[in-house]
Design a protein around this motif. Structure first.
Motif, short mmCIF file in Angstrom:
data_model
loop_
_atom_site.label_atom_id
_atom_site.label_comp_id
_atom_site.label_asym_id
_atom_site.label_seq_id
_atom_site.Cartn_x
_atom_site.Cartn_y
_atom_site.Cartn_z
N ASN A 177 0.85 -1.19 0.00
CA ASN A 177 0.00 0.00 0.00
C ASN A 177 0.89 1.24 0.00
O ASN A 177 1.72 1.42 0.89
N LEU A 178 0.74 2.07 -0.99
CA LEU A 178 1.58 3.26 -1.13
C LEU A 178 0.90 4.53 -0.63
O LEU A 178 1.45 5.61 -0.73
N SER A 179 -0.33 4.40 -0.08
CA SER A 179 -1.05 5.60 0.37
C SER A 179 -0.51 6.04 1.73
O SER A 179 0.12 5.28 2.45
N ASN A 180 -0.77 7.27 2.05
CA ASN A 180 -0.37 7.82 3.35
C ASN A 180 -1.47 7.55 4.36
O ASN A 180 -2.62 7.95 4.16
N ALA A 181 -1.14 6.88 5.45
CA ALA A 181 -2.13 6.56 6.47
C ALA A 181 -2.50 7.82 7.26
O ALA A 181 -1.68 8.73 7.41
N LYS A 182 -3.74 7.85 7.76
CA LYS A 182 -4.18 8.98 8.57
C LYS A 182 -3.49 8.94 9.94
O LYS A 182 -3.32 7.87 10.52
N SER A 183 -3.12 10.10 10.44
CA SER A 183 -2.55 10.19 11.78
C SER A 183 -3.70 10.21 12.79
O SER A 183 -4.88 10.30 12.43
N ASP A 184 -3.37 10.16 14.06
CA ASP A 184 -4.41 10.23 15.09
C ASP A 184 -5.20 11.54 15.00
O ASP A 184 -6.42 11.54 15.15
N ILE A 185 -4.51 12.61 14.73
CA ILE A 185 -5.18 13.92 14.60
C ILE A 185 -6.12 13.90 13.38
O ILE A 185 -7.25 14.39 13.45
N ASP A 186 -5.66 13.31 12.27
CA ASP A 186 -6.51 13.22 11.08
C ASP A 186 -7.79 12.45 11.38
O ASP A 186 -8.88 12.82 10.92
N TRP A 187 -7.69 11.36 12.16
CA TRP A 187 -8.88 10.57 12.50
C TRP A 187 -9.82 11.37 13.41
O TRP A 187 -11.04 11.29 13.28
N ILE A 188 -9.26 12.14 14.33
CA ILE A 188 -10.11 12.96 15.21
C ILE A 188 -10.87 14.00 14.38
O ILE A 188 -12.08 14.20 14.56
N VAL A 189 -10.19 14.64 13.44
CA VAL A 189 -10.83 15.63 12.57
C VAL A 189 -11.89 14.96 11.70
O VAL A 189 -13.00 15.47 11.53
N TYR A 190 -11.58 13.80 11.15
CA TYR A 190 -12.54 13.08 10.30
C TYR A 190 -13.80 12.73 11.09
O TYR A 190 -14.91 12.93 10.63
N ARG A 191 -13.61 12.19 12.30
CA ARG A 191 -14.75 11.79 13.13
C ARG A 191 -15.59 13.02 13.51
O ARG A 191 -16.81 13.00 13.49
N ALA A 192 -14.92 14.13 13.86
CA ALA A 192 -15.64 15.34 14.24
C ALA A 192 -16.47 15.88 13.08
O ALA A 192 -17.56 16.43 13.29
N ALA A 193 -16.00 15.72 11.87
CA ALA A 193 -16.75 16.20 10.70
C ALA A 193 -17.99 15.35 10.45
O ALA A 193 -18.96 15.82 9.85
N GLN A 194 -17.99 14.08 10.94
CA GLN A 194 -19.14 13.19 10.72
C GLN A 194 -20.25 13.39 11.75
O GLN A 194 -21.40 13.08 11.50
N VAL A 195 -19.90 13.88 12.93
CA VAL A 195 -20.86 14.02 14.03
C VAL A 195 -21.40 15.44 14.04
O VAL A 195 -20.62 16.40 14.02
N PRO A 196 -22.73 15.61 14.10
CA PRO A 196 -23.28 16.97 14.12
C PRO A 196 -22.97 17.66 15.44
O PRO A 196 -22.88 17.03 16.49
N GLY A 197 -22.78 18.94 15.38
CA GLY A 197 -22.50 19.73 16.57
C GLY A 197 -23.77 20.08 17.31
O GLY A 197 -24.89 19.76 16.86
N PRO A 198 -23.66 20.77 18.45
CA PRO A 198 -24.85 21.16 19.21
C PRO A 198 -25.78 22.04 18.38
O PRO A 198 -25.35 22.96 17.71
N GLY A 199 -27.06 21.67 18.39
CA GLY A 199 -28.06 22.46 17.68
C GLY A 199 -28.09 22.22 16.18
O GLY A 199 -28.82 22.89 15.46
N GLN A 200 -27.32 21.29 15.66
CA GLN A 200 -27.29 21.05 14.22
C GLN A 200 -28.10 19.83 13.79
O GLN A 200 -27.98 19.38 12.68
N TYR A 201 -28.88 19.29 14.71
CA TYR A 201 -29.70 18.15 14.33
C TYR A 201 -31.07 18.27 14.98
O TYR A 201 -31.25 18.98 15.96
N ASP A 202 -32.03 17.56 14.42
CA ASP A 202 -33.40 17.61 14.91
C ASP A 202 -33.68 16.27 15.59
O ASP A 202 -33.82 15.24 14.92
N ALA A 203 -33.76 16.27 16.91
CA ALA A 203 -33.94 15.02 17.67
C ALA A 203 -35.25 14.32 17.31
O ALA A 203 -35.30 13.10 17.20
N ALA A 204 -36.32 15.08 17.11
CA ALA A 204 -37.63 14.47 16.80
C ALA A 204 -37.57 13.71 15.49
O ALA A 204 -38.07 12.59 15.38
N SER A 205 -36.95 14.30 14.47
CA SER A 205 -36.89 13.61 13.18
C SER A 205 -35.97 12.39 13.26
O SER A 205 -36.21 11.38 12.62
#
Length: 104
Positions: free
Chosen positions: A54-82
């Motif tokens: 595999n010649l690709s560059n693996a994600k660092s721990d910081i890259d994974w934290i940023v990736y995960r944070a981008a997937q999870v909605p922040g406070p007030g950015q989602y509708d609990a009822a729906s």
């Protein structure tokens, strides 16, 4: 003896084979007849190649934290009822005969 008291008939038929088995020398001669002699064949060179590492560059721990944070909605950015409405309509809830999560 059988139930009537008569002795069983003697065995009949069949006999031992009288063929002469091959000796070790016979087997060597037989095998050598089926092999090509020196210079009577053209061996193929082995193919070069294979897989790659595999010649690709693996994600660092910081890259994974940023990736995960981008997937999870922040406070007030989602509708609990729906979100709950979608959960109620999932096959798992219908399969278990429930209309929603137990804590509701």
């Amino acid at each position: 003896s059988n139930p009537r008291g008569n002795p069983p008939p003697p065995p009949s038929g069949g006999r031992f084979g009288d063929s002469k088995p091959k000796t070790e020398l016979d087997w060597v001669v037989l095998r050598s007849k089926n092999l090509p002699g020196p210079g009577e064949y053209n061996p193929k060179a082995p193919k070069q190649g294979g897989g790659r590492f595999n010649l690709s560059n693996a994600k660092s721990d910081i890259d994974w934290i940023v990736y995960r944070a981008a997937q999870v909605p922040g406070p007030g950015q989602y509708d609990a009822a729906s979100s709950l409405d979608k959960l109620v309509k999932t096959p798992a809830c219908r399969l278990l005969g429930r209309t929603g999560p137990r804590n509701l």
